[in-house]
Write an enzyme that holds these catalytic residues in place. Structure first.
Site, mmCIF file in Angstrom:
data_model
loop_
_atom_site.group_PDB
_atom_site.id
_atom_site.type_symbol
_atom_site.label_atom_id
_atom_site.label_comp_id
_atom_site.label_asym_id
_atom_site.label_seq_id
_atom_site.Cartn_x
_atom_site.Cartn_y
_atom_site.Cartn_z
ATOM 1 C CE LYS A 1 -7.720 -8.737 -3.329
ATOM 2 N NZ LYS A 1 -8.333 -8.805 -2.039
ATOM 3 C CE LYS B 1 -4.555 -1.403 1.200
ATOM 4 N NZ LYS B 1 -5.786 -1.205 1.945
ATOM 5 C CE LYS C 1 -14.794 -3.909 -0.608
ATOM 6 N NZ LYS C 1 -13.610 -4.237 0.185
HETATM 7 N N1 AQP Z 1 -11.229 -11.424 -5.564
HETATM 8 C C1 AQP Z 1 -11.501 -12.039 -4.420
HETATM 9 N N2 AQP Z 1 -11.736 -13.357 -4.398
HETATM 10 C C2 AQP Z 1 -12.017 -13.987 -3.242
HETATM 11 N N3 AQP Z 1 -12.104 -13.374 -2.045
HETATM 12 C C3 AQP Z 1 -11.881 -12.042 -2.011
HETATM 13 N N4 AQP Z 1 -11.885 -11.135 -1.002
HETATM 14 C C4 AQP Z 1 -11.608 -9.911 -1.507
HETATM 15 N N5 AQP Z 1 -11.408 -9.983 -2.839
HETATM 16 C C5 AQP Z 1 -11.574 -11.302 -3.185
HETATM 17 C C6 AQP Z 1 -12.175 -11.456 0.385
HETATM 18 O O1 AQP Z 1 -13.229 -10.608 0.811
HETATM 19 C C7 AQP Z 1 -13.120 -10.411 2.208
HETATM 20 C C8 AQP Z 1 -13.413 -8.983 2.531
HETATM 21 O O2 AQP Z 1 -12.429 -8.194 2.003
HETATM 22 P P1 AQP Z 1 -12.370 -6.663 2.365
HETATM 23 O O3 AQP Z 1 -13.653 -6.038 2.028
HETATM 24 O O4 AQP Z 1 -11.893 -6.464 3.749
HETATM 25 O O5 AQP Z 1 -11.264 -6.072 1.434
HETATM 26 P P2 AQP Z 1 -10.203 -6.608 0.470
HETATM 27 O O6 AQP Z 1 -9.741 -8.003 0.701
HETATM 28 O O7 AQP Z 1 -9.131 -5.596 0.453
HETATM 29 O O8 AQP Z 1 -11.093 -6.597 -0.832
HETATM 30 P P3 AQP Z 1 -10.901 -5.757 -2.116
HETATM 31 O O9 AQP Z 1 -12.159 -5.886 -2.881
HETATM 32 O O10 AQP Z 1 -9.648 -6.158 -2.838
HETATM 33 O O11 AQP Z 1 -10.778 -4.269 -1.570
HETATM 34 P P4 AQP Z 1 -9.715 -3.161 -1.927
HETATM 35 O O12 AQP Z 1 -9.852 -2.944 -3.398
HETATM 36 O O13 AQP Z 1 -10.169 -1.961 -1.125
HETATM 37 O O14 AQP Z 1 -8.372 -3.668 -1.515
HETATM 38 C C9 AQP Z 1 -11.757 -10.904 2.627
HETATM 39 O O15 AQP Z 1 -11.906 -12.142 3.333
HETATM 40 C C10 AQP Z 1 -11.025 -11.129 1.321
HETATM 41 O O16 AQP Z 1 -10.089 -12.206 1.401
#
Ligand code: AQP
Length: 333
Positions: A199, A117, A202
């Site tokens: 992956k 990050k 969001k």
């Molecule tokens: N692509 C993915 N496939 C499977 N699992 C996923 N998770 C996130 N992306 C995938 C799982 O979702 C849970 C919640 O995640 P989070 O909302 O805390 O944030 P994150 O993992 O940082 O998700 P994003 O979408 O990638 O957010 P940003 O873009 O803000 O970094 C977790 O259990 C995660 O493993």
């Protein structure tokens, strides 16, 4: 440490954007099932964590409420599960400060998420980004959680929470339950539709790569039709076919079919028929939740009343741990 009858699970979600199909299939859907499997679930929206990256204030508020409504629409049962917004439970920040003082600079420097990050947001490498794992440890340890469901990318955070808990327990005697990572049995990892090597996220700048859980059917269909695949046409799981593998993984997760069944179903049909079929399956999966979601968000008073009522439930659990910690380290309570 508390002597709970049921094993407690703690999970928190960032509300930096609308949940993606990855969040839904990889995490949320499985976590909601755990409340029916005899676990004591404590879930929250991690809005304090979201502040480590600059947010548009109105956007963060909107995404937080949206995410809250989405989990209710998915069937999160507030009789069984405590579900709150992190910033409404001040014990998180209070314990995080104390844990900051029991965490070493060296161990925080080694966190891969900090490295990633800070490379991504080089103009805003703030102290919160660096001490983020202490807040996350507080999130987990306040509730004496036995398990934290995590994707492989987040295992390091549970490990540091365990290290902090063990260190604290070593100095002051048993205070915290040492949490274990729980790798979900059916946790599909969903990749970007535009770049199947990374992956689905969001915050992906290319919104064609991710399916938001609130996308309408036409948008879902369009994004799947444009999904990157290889130059072949056979629907078969295999090396070097990451795009098709990803679509097969999504289709399998949504329909419950095995890869062999999918290969048989689409034998001789090609990507032209497979992609819309995946889209249709996703649309059908999301449709009933989207309908409930729309009813919930339309009733602003209900939504606000609901999350406000959850904060004291979480505070009551969190304060028991915080008071114990304060006493142990010599603070006047
Ligand atoms: N692509 C993915 N496939 C499977 N699992 C996923 N998770 C996130 N992306 C995938 C799982 O979702 C849970 C919640 O995640 P989070 O909302 O805390 O944030 P994150 O993992 O940082 O998700 P994003 O979408 O990638 O957010 P940003 O873009 O803000 O970094 C977790 O259990 C995660 O493993």
């Amino acid at each position: 440490m508390e002597n709970q009858e049921k094993k407690r699970i703690l999970s928190m979600y960032q509300c930096t954007g609308t949940f993606t199909l990855g969040n839904y299939l990889g995490a949320l859907r499985n976590h909601i099932k755990l409340q029916e499997e005899g676990y004591d679930c404590v879930y929250a929206l991690a809005d304090l964590h979201a502040l480590t990256v600059r947010q548009v204030p109105a956007g963060l508020r909107k995404y937080t409420k949206e995410a809250y409504a989405w989990l209710l629409a998915m069937g999160l049962d507030l009789e069984k599960t405590v579900f709150f917004i992190q910033s409404q439970v001040p014990q998180h920040s209070q314990l995080a400060w104390i844990l900051n003082c029991y965490t070493q600079f060296g161990e925080l420097s080694r966190m891969t998420q900090f490295k990633d990050k800070s490379a991504k947001h080089a103009d805003n490498i703030n102290a919160g980004l660096f001490t983020y794992p202490c807040l996350m440890a507080a999130d987990i340890l306040l509730y004496q959680a036995d398990y934290v469901p995590v994707g492989a990318d987040q295992k390091q955070h549970v490990e540091i929470a365990r290290d902090i808990a063990e260190r604290f327990n070593g100095i002051y005697g048993g205070t915290f339950t040492v949490p274990e990572p729980m790798i979900p049995k059916h946790g599909a990892r969903v990749m970007s539709l535009q770049n199947p090597l990374s992956k689905m996220s969001k915050s992906d700048e290319n919104q064609n790569g991710n399916i938001s859980v609130l996308d309408d059917p036409d948008t879902i269909m369009r994004k799947f039709k444009r999904a990157k695949t290889d130059s072949g046409s056979e629907v078969r799981f295999g090396e070097g076919k990451e795009g098709v593998n990803n679509l097969m993984g999504i289709y399998a997760a949504v329909t419950g079919k095995s890869y062999e069944e999918i290969e048989r179903e689409f034998a001789g049909k090609g990507y032209g028929e497979f992609k819309p079929a995946v889209a249709e399956a996703v649309i059908a999966e999301l449709r009933p939740i989207q309908e409930r979601y729309r009813q919930i968000v339309a009733d602003k008073a209900f939504l606000e009343e609901t999350y406000r009522a959850q904060a004291p439930r979480a505070q009551a659990i969190a304060q028991r741990t915080l008071s114990r910690v304060m006493k142990k380290v010599g603070l006047v309570i």
